[in-house]
Scaffold this motif. Structure first.
Motif, PDB file in Angstrom:
ATOM      1  N   ASP A  69      12.927  27.622 -10.612  1.00 42.08           N
ATOM      2  CA  ASP A  69      12.162  26.380 -10.696  1.00 42.08           C
ATOM      3  C   ASP A  69      12.038  25.709  -9.335  1.00 42.08           C
ATOM      4  OD1 ASP A  69      14.853  25.615 -10.572  1.00 42.08           O
ATOM      5  OD2 ASP A  69      14.861  24.623 -12.533  1.00 42.08           O
ATOM      6  N   VAL A  70      13.060  25.849  -8.466  1.00 49.40           N
ATOM      7  CA  VAL A  70      13.020  25.208  -7.146  1.00 49.40           C
ATOM      8  C   VAL A  70      12.089  25.922  -6.178  1.00 49.40           C
ATOM      9  CG1 VAL A  70      15.323  24.222  -7.324  1.00 49.40           C
ATOM     10  CG2 VAL A  70      15.058  26.529  -6.408  1.00 49.40           C
ATOM     11  N   ASP A  71      11.601  27.106  -6.549  1.00 48.05           N
ATOM     12  CA  ASP A  71      10.682  27.833  -5.670  1.00 48.05           C
ATOM     13  C   ASP A  71       9.260  27.289  -5.740  1.00 48.05           C
ATOM     14  OD1 ASP A  71      12.439  29.766  -4.542  1.00 48.05           O
ATOM     15  OD2 ASP A  71      12.467  30.807  -6.464  1.00 48.05           O
ATOM     16  N   CYS A  72       8.973  26.463  -6.713  1.00 43.22           N
ATOM     17  CA  CYS A  72       7.632  25.916  -6.883  1.00 43.22           C
ATOM     18  C   CYS A  72       7.444  24.680  -6.009  1.00 43.22           C
ATOM     19  CB  CYS A  72       7.382  25.558  -8.350  1.00 43.22           C
ATOM     20  SG  CYS A  72       7.549  26.955  -9.483  1.00 43.22           S
ATOM     21  N   SER A  73       6.380  24.696  -5.194  1.00 43.48           N
ATOM     22  CA  SER A  73       5.993  23.535  -4.379  1.00 43.48           C
ATOM     23  C   SER A  73       7.076  23.133  -3.390  1.00 43.48           C
ATOM     24  CB  SER A  73       5.622  22.352  -5.280  1.00 43.48           C
ATOM     25  OG  SER A  73       4.567  22.702  -6.147  1.00 43.48           O
ATOM     26  N   PHE A  74       7.464  24.069  -2.537  1.00 42.54           N
ATOM     27  CA  PHE A  74       8.448  23.838  -1.483  1.00 42.54           C
ATOM     28  C   PHE A  74       7.823  22.946  -0.406  1.00 42.54           C
ATOM     29  CE2 PHE A  74      11.964  25.231   1.298  1.00 42.54           C
ATOM     30  CZ  PHE A  74      12.967  25.372   0.352  1.00 42.54           C
ATOM     31  N   VAL A  75       8.627  22.053   0.181  1.00 44.89           N
ATOM     32  CA  VAL A  75       8.104  21.035   1.104  1.00 44.89           C
ATOM     33  C   VAL A  75       8.725  21.167   2.496  1.00 44.89           C
ATOM     34  CG1 VAL A  75       7.902  18.550   1.542  1.00 44.89           C
ATOM     35  CG2 VAL A  75       7.730  19.424  -0.798  1.00 44.89           C
ATOM     36  N   SER A  76       7.891  21.096   3.519  1.00 43.38           N
ATOM     37  CA  SER A  76       8.339  21.037   4.912  1.00 43.38           C
ATOM     38  C   SER A  76       8.116  19.629   5.447  1.00 43.38           C
ATOM     39  CB  SER A  76       7.582  22.037   5.788  1.00 43.38           C
ATOM     40  OG  SER A  76       7.865  23.360   5.402  1.00 43.38           O
ATOM     41  N   ARG A  77       8.949  19.228   6.405  1.00 45.79           N
ATOM     42  CA  ARG A  77       8.852  17.888   6.992  1.00 45.79           C
ATOM     43  C   ARG A  77       8.847  17.966   8.517  1.00 45.79           C
ATOM     44  NH1 ARG A  77       7.257  14.793   2.747  1.00 45.79           N
ATOM     45  NH2 ARG A  77       8.839  14.667   1.096  1.00 45.79           N
ATOM     46  N   PHE A  78       8.059  17.073   9.116  1.00 46.41           N
ATOM     47  CA  PHE A  78       8.173  16.817  10.539  1.00 46.41           C
ATOM     48  C   PHE A  78       9.112  15.626  10.695  1.00 46.41           C
ATOM     49  CE2 PHE A  78       4.455  19.409  10.614  1.00 46.41           C
ATOM     50  CZ  PHE A  78       4.396  19.967  11.882  1.00 46.41           C
ATOM     51  N   ILE A  79      10.196  15.832  11.431  1.00 46.58           N
ATOM     52  CA  ILE A  79      11.193  14.796  11.668  1.00 46.58           C
ATOM     53  C   ILE A  79      11.073  14.338  13.118  1.00 46.58           C
ATOM     54  CG2 ILE A  79      13.642  14.194  11.527  1.00 46.58           C
ATOM     55  CD1 ILE A  79      12.422  15.086   8.869  1.00 46.58           C
ATOM     56  N   VAL A  80      11.072  13.034  13.338  1.00 42.57           N
ATOM     57  CA  VAL A  80      10.902  12.512  14.699  1.00 42.57           C
ATOM     58  C   VAL A  80      12.031  11.547  15.055  1.00 42.57           C
ATOM     59  CG1 VAL A  80       8.386  12.737  14.618  1.00 42.57           C
ATOM     60  CG2 VAL A  80       9.453  10.598  13.896  1.00 42.57           C
ATOM     61  N   ARG A  81      12.275  11.432  16.354  1.00 46.47           N
ATOM     62  CA  ARG A  81      13.155  10.364  16.846  1.00 46.47           C
ATOM     63  C   ARG A  81      12.377   9.052  16.791  1.00 46.47           C
ATOM     64  NH1 ARG A  81      14.192   9.829  21.716  1.00 46.47           N
ATOM     65  NH2 ARG A  81      12.569  11.172  22.582  1.00 46.47           N
ATOM     66  N   LYS A  82      12.980   8.037  16.229  1.00 54.10           N
ATOM     67  CA  LYS A  82      12.274   6.757  16.138  1.00 54.10           C
ATOM     68  C   LYS A  82      11.849   6.253  17.517  1.00 54.10           C
ATOM     69  CE  LYS A  82      14.082   4.987  11.764  1.00 54.10           C
ATOM     70  NZ  LYS A  82      14.783   3.859  11.089  1.00 54.10           N
ATOM     71  N   LYS A  83      12.673   6.498  18.514  1.00 57.51           N
ATOM     72  CA  LYS A  83      12.367   6.019  19.858  1.00 57.51           C
ATOM     73  C   LYS A  83      11.210   6.779  20.490  1.00 57.51           C
ATOM     74  CE  LYS A  83      17.063   4.459  20.939  1.00 57.51           C
ATOM     75  NZ  LYS A  83      18.242   4.651  21.849  1.00 57.51           N
ATOM     76  N   ALA A  84      10.823   7.914  19.902  1.00 56.99           N
ATOM     77  CA  ALA A  84       9.724   8.700  20.481  1.00 56.99           C
ATOM     78  C   ALA A  84       8.374   8.036  20.262  1.00 56.99           C
ATOM     79  CB  ALA A  84       9.722  10.105  19.899  1.00 56.99           C
ATOM     80  N   GLY A  85       8.286   7.125  19.311  1.00 58.42           N
ATOM     81  CA  GLY A  85       7.041   6.396  19.071  1.00 58.42           C
ATOM     82  C   GLY A  85       5.919   7.233  18.491  1.00 58.42           C
ATOM     83  N   ILE A  86       6.257   8.259  17.750  1.00 57.01           N
ATOM     84  CA  ILE A  86       5.251   9.138  17.142  1.00 57.01           C
ATOM     85  C   ILE A  86       4.948   8.637  15.735  1.00 57.01           C
ATOM     86  CG2 ILE A  86       4.705  11.496  16.442  1.00 57.01           C
ATOM     87  CD1 ILE A  86       6.803  12.436  18.492  1.00 57.01           C
ATOM     88  N   ILE A  87       3.666   8.379  15.440  1.00 55.06           N
ATOM     89  CA  ILE A  87       3.307   7.876  14.116  1.00 55.06           C
ATOM     90  C   ILE A  87       2.325   8.776  13.383  1.00 55.06           C
ATOM     91  CG2 ILE A  87       3.758   5.478  14.750  1.00 55.06           C
ATOM     92  CD1 ILE A  87       0.723   5.099  15.063  1.00 55.06           C
ATOM     93  N   ASP A  88       1.708   9.715  14.084  1.00 55.96           N
ATOM     94  CA  ASP A  88       0.745  10.610  13.445  1.00 55.96           C
ATOM     95  C   ASP A  88       0.632  11.899  14.259  1.00 55.96           C
ATOM     96  OD1 ASP A  88      -0.757   9.885  15.671  1.00 55.96           O
ATOM     97  OD2 ASP A  88      -1.992   8.460  14.554  1.00 55.96           O
ATOM     98  N   LEU A  89      -0.258  12.791  13.827  1.00 59.53           N
ATOM     99  CA  LEU A  89      -0.408  14.073  14.506  1.00 59.53           C
ATOM    100  C   LEU A  89      -0.856  13.911  15.958  1.00 59.53           C
ATOM    101  CD1 LEU A  89      -2.068  16.357  11.785  1.00 59.53           C
ATOM    102  CD2 LEU A  89       0.271  16.471  12.661  1.00 59.53           C
ATOM    103  N   ALA A  90      -1.674  12.900  16.223  1.00 62.14           N
ATOM    104  CA  ALA A  90      -2.135  12.688  17.597  1.00 62.14           C
ATOM    105  C   ALA A  90      -0.966  12.410  18.532  1.00 62.14           C
ATOM    106  CB  ALA A  90      -3.129  11.527  17.635  1.00 62.14           C
ATOM    107  N   GLY A  91       0.097  11.842  17.983  1.00 62.91           N
ATOM    108  CA  GLY A  91       1.256  11.521  18.792  1.00 62.91           C
ATOM    109  C   GLY A  91       2.083  12.720  19.219  1.00 62.91           C
ATOM    110  N   LEU A  92       1.750  13.905  18.707  1.00 64.17           N
ATOM    111  CA  LEU A  92       2.490  15.106  19.077  1.00 64.17           C
ATOM    112  C   LEU A  92       2.068  15.660  20.439  1.00 64.17           C
ATOM    113  CD1 LEU A  92       2.556  17.047  15.673  1.00 64.17           C
ATOM    114  CD2 LEU A  92       4.281  15.520  16.627  1.00 64.17           C
ATOM    115  N   LYS A  93       0.958  15.187  20.958  1.00 68.37           N
ATOM    116  CA  LYS A  93       0.471  15.671  22.240  1.00 68.37           C
ATOM    117  C   LYS A  93       1.508  15.426  23.339  1.00 68.37           C
ATOM    118  CE  LYS A  93      -3.510  15.370  25.368  1.00 68.37           C
ATOM    119  NZ  LYS A  93      -4.825  14.716  25.614  1.00 68.37           N
ATOM    120  N   ASN A  94       1.741  16.476  24.124  1.00 68.09           N
ATOM    121  CA  ASN A  94       2.675  16.420  25.249  1.00 68.09           C
ATOM    122  C   ASN A  94       4.125  16.165  24.827  1.00 68.09           C
ATOM    123  OD1 ASN A  94       0.617  16.806  27.231  1.00 68.09           O
ATOM    124  ND2 ASN A  94       0.080  14.635  27.042  1.00 68.09           N
TER     125      ASN A  94
END
Length: 310
Positions: free
Chosen positions: A98-123
């Motif tokens: 049952d746990v094999d259904c709909s497995f989820v991945s997460r992007f984890i960030v440092r709060k101090k990095a100031g990343i709020i969306d995909l655009a923030g991943l640049k550099n």
């Protein structure tokens, strides 16, 4: 598993002439023998002849299945899709947790990095799990590519731990979170399961090190994980006996519940489905359909600003 061990399985004459159902599984954790000894006892109690073989990596397990050395393979998502590709879509899917259904991945960030969306991943400095981990590497990076994220601006480090086990040990994900907490990277990729475990055990955000959070604005498409695979030539009696006995495991029975919980099941085994593997198929579409396929990302071939392996 070495070649001599694989030959030993072949000598067992897998097929209709041998009534024993032989299942292959990846040796990815300390309790794997306990799990499969328990599975074996469940089948024996049901008067089904059953045995299992442990493999050190999924690629060798897939080859053992295709070579007729085992009847059934307990495959992760990459091995499942590769088995289907190698058989031209003819392989049989027999069941999953049952746990094999709909497995989820997460992007984890440092709060101090100031990343709020995909655009923030640049550099930014990105830490990912083992290169063959679907949840902590392959599918999230495929997602970034599909979303048009400028991968060539990112410095990417892979925590290659237990390569060949397709991320099942999750050791790479643990190392990703440790590195983020130290401030070595700005963003990391882990499964939601390992993130929740880290929170509950206070391995992150416990007052020491950088504070981490989920990048909530980013939703990686869910996918399905493990699957029992067999060849279409599997003896019908063996197939029916395996499926019937597997789904007779009852979480309400203490002896069954113990084995099922060790295998990560919440309540039950569930019938196979294929829609959850669409993202895995897309990620592997350009991969050569050969035995022991090479890593998707290498020092010589990658789309990132920089590439390193720890």
């Amino acid at each position: 598993m070495g070649a001599s061990s694989c030959k030993g399985v072949a000598d067992a004459q897998v097929g209709a002439n041998n009534p024993v159902i032989i299942v292959g599984c990846s040796d990815y954790c300390d309790q794997i023998r306990t799990i499969w000894d328990g599975m074996k006892q469940h089948f024996i109690k049901a008067a089904v002849e059953f045995d299992f073989v442990l493999f050190t990596n999924y690629d060798r397990q897939v080859e053992a299945l295709l070579g007729g050395h085992i009847d059934i393979a307990w495959n992760g998502p990459l091995a499942h899709v590769r088995t289907q590709k190698r058989t031209g879509g003819a392989s049989l899917s027999l069941g999953m947790r049952d746990v094999d259904c709909s497995f989820v991945s997460r992007f984890i960030v440092r709060k101090k990095a100031g990343i709020i969306d995909l655009a923030g991943l640049k550099n930014k400095r990105l830490a990912v799990g083992t290169r063959d981990s679907p949840q902590a590497c392959i599918l999230p990076l495929q997602f970034l590519k599909s979303e048009g994220v400028a991968l060539d601006t990112m410095d990417v480090t892979f925590f290659d731990r237990d390569y060949g086990k397709h991320g099942d040990t999750a050791v790479g994900e643990i190392e990703v979170m440790k590195a983020l907490s130290r401030g070595d990277f700005d963003v990391g990729i882990v499964s939601d399961m390992m993130w929740q475990r880290a929170l509950s055990s206070a391995d992150v955000n416990a007052g020491s090190g950088e504070e981490l959070e989920v990048l909530a604005a980013v939703k990686v498409p869910v996918f399905d994980h493990c699957q029992f695979d067999a060849l279409p030539t599997l003896d019908q009696k063996k197939k029916d006996a395996f499926v019937e006995t597997l789904f007779k495991m009852d979480f309400a029975k203490p002896e069954d519940r113990r084995v099922m919980q060790l295998e990560g099941i919440k309540e039950k085994w569930v019938r196979p489905r294929e829609e959850g593997y669409a993202t895995v198929r897309a990620a592997l579409s350009a991969e050569p359909n050969v035995p022991f396929p090479p890593p998707l990302y290498t020092l010589e071939n990658h789309p990132f600003k920089s590439f390193s392996v720890l």
